[in-house]
Design an enzyme around this catalytic site. Structure first.
Site, mmCIF file in Angstrom:
data_model
loop_
_atom_site.group_PDB
_atom_site.id
_atom_site.type_symbol
_atom_site.label_atom_id
_atom_site.label_comp_id
_atom_site.label_asym_id
_atom_site.label_seq_id
_atom_site.Cartn_x
_atom_site.Cartn_y
_atom_site.Cartn_z
ATOM 1 C CE1 TYR A 135 -3.053 3.193 0.609
ATOM 2 C CE2 TYR A 135 -3.733 2.267 2.644
ATOM 3 C CZ TYR A 135 -3.701 3.160 1.800
ATOM 4 O OH TYR A 135 -4.539 4.210 1.907
ATOM 5 C CE LYS A 163 -5.890 2.132 -1.383
ATOM 6 N NZ LYS A 163 -6.368 2.234 -0.110
ATOM 7 C CB ILE A 207 -8.612 -0.051 -2.282
ATOM 8 C CG1 ILE A 207 -8.442 -1.647 -2.682
ATOM 9 C CG2 ILE A 207 -9.269 -0.002 -1.036
ATOM 10 C CD1 ILE A 207 -7.131 -2.101 -1.592
#
Length: 298
Positions: A135, A163, A207
């Site tokens: 992330y 992500k 997301i």
């Protein structure tokens, strides 16, 4: 291994007036999002106020989420901490609680070299036998995972994706380019405005915080793209612009939660001090919500 794809809401954390977690409303929101067609659930991410929740609260939220989701979609758990040992510990707890995938944010506050970031993630991957999604959100952590480091980490079998919330499309594009030959590695957009462009470039979705407001609309970006209906996918992507334009009035997490509250759901406010929205911001949200309701957005 669980397939990483689609639109995964970074689900907000409903709270009562005393700032305790409202688990009944959490279950309600989980079903609302899944009924809306989302492709996964991500509790206590940035949009779920993971930065301000206690560790015991996170684990209880995860247990309730796993219990309510009942395998209908994959459950992602944000387990990243500043320290490597703490990240391993939280990740093992999340595994025990039934998470399907770990999302591990880059360490924050202290500056880390790319070699330090590599060793951090490598250690966690070797200690915790679960799929891991990196992330990257440098605006919040002060540490950016470079494309070269993502490429190196993608060679570790259970590091299966990244992500990117940098907001820099070229950075996300380089993630895709650097890992294109690895069919077991996926790139997700962490910016709601770039979901379709992520898919067009070879990514697998996003997301999304705005999926708390419009789960059906956000999920349809992916579904329409996969069906080859690109013009309709573009319209769905463009339709959240007016909501995102309201983010200038406050923290995006706070604006999203306020919007869901204005829709009549008992999600409460964000935890102090991140719980204020100006009158101007509230009016801007009301206007955008009314416009979108007239368009049938869900």
């Amino acid at each position: 291994m669980v397939e990483i794809k689609g639109v995964i809401p970074a689900i907000l954390t409903p709270m009562k007036e005393d700032e305790s977690v409202n688990y009944d409303e959490l279950r309600n929101q989980l079903n609302r999002l899944i009924d809306g067609g989302v492709h996964g659930i991500f509790p206590f991410g940035t949009n779920g106020e993971g930065y301000i929740l206690r560790e015991d609260e996170k684990m209880e939220i995860l247990k309730v989420t796993v219990d309510e989701v009942k395998g209908r979609v994959p459950v992602y758990a944000g387990t990243g901490c500043i320290g490597t040992k703490d990240t391993v510990r939280q990740s093992l707890k999340a595994k025990e609680a039934g998470a399907d995938i770990l999302s591990i944010i880059a360490p924050s506050f202290a500056m880390a070299s790319q070699d330090e970031l590599y060793e951090h993630y490598k250690t966690v991957a070797f200690e915790v036998d679960m799929p891991i999604v990196l992330y990257n959100i440098p605006a919040r952590t002060n540490n950016s995972i470079s494309p070269d480091t993502v490429e190196r980490l993608s060679e570790i079998p259970n590091i299966v994706g990244v992500k990117d919330s940098s907001g820099n499309f070229d950075n996300m594009l380089q993630y895709i380019e650097k890992t294109r030959g690895n069919e077991n590695f996926s790139v997700l957009s962490g910016n709601d405005s770039l979901i379709l462009w992520n898919l067009l470039a070879g990514g697998v979705g996003g997301i999304a915080g705005c999926a708390n407001i419009y789960p059906g609309t956000l999920a349809s970006i992916y579904d329409l793209f996969m069906a080859g209906e690109l013009e309709q996918a573009r319209k769905a992507q463009d339709s959240i612009r007016n909501i995102r334009n309201t983010f200038k009035y406050g923290n995006p997490n706070t604006m999203v939660k306020t919007a869901v509250g204005l829709m009549g759901y008992l999600v409460g406010k964000c935890r102090a001090p991140f719980n204020k929205v100006s009158d101007q911001g509230v009016e801007a949200l009301k206007k955008a919500l009314a416009e979108n309701e007239a368009l049938g957005m869900k």
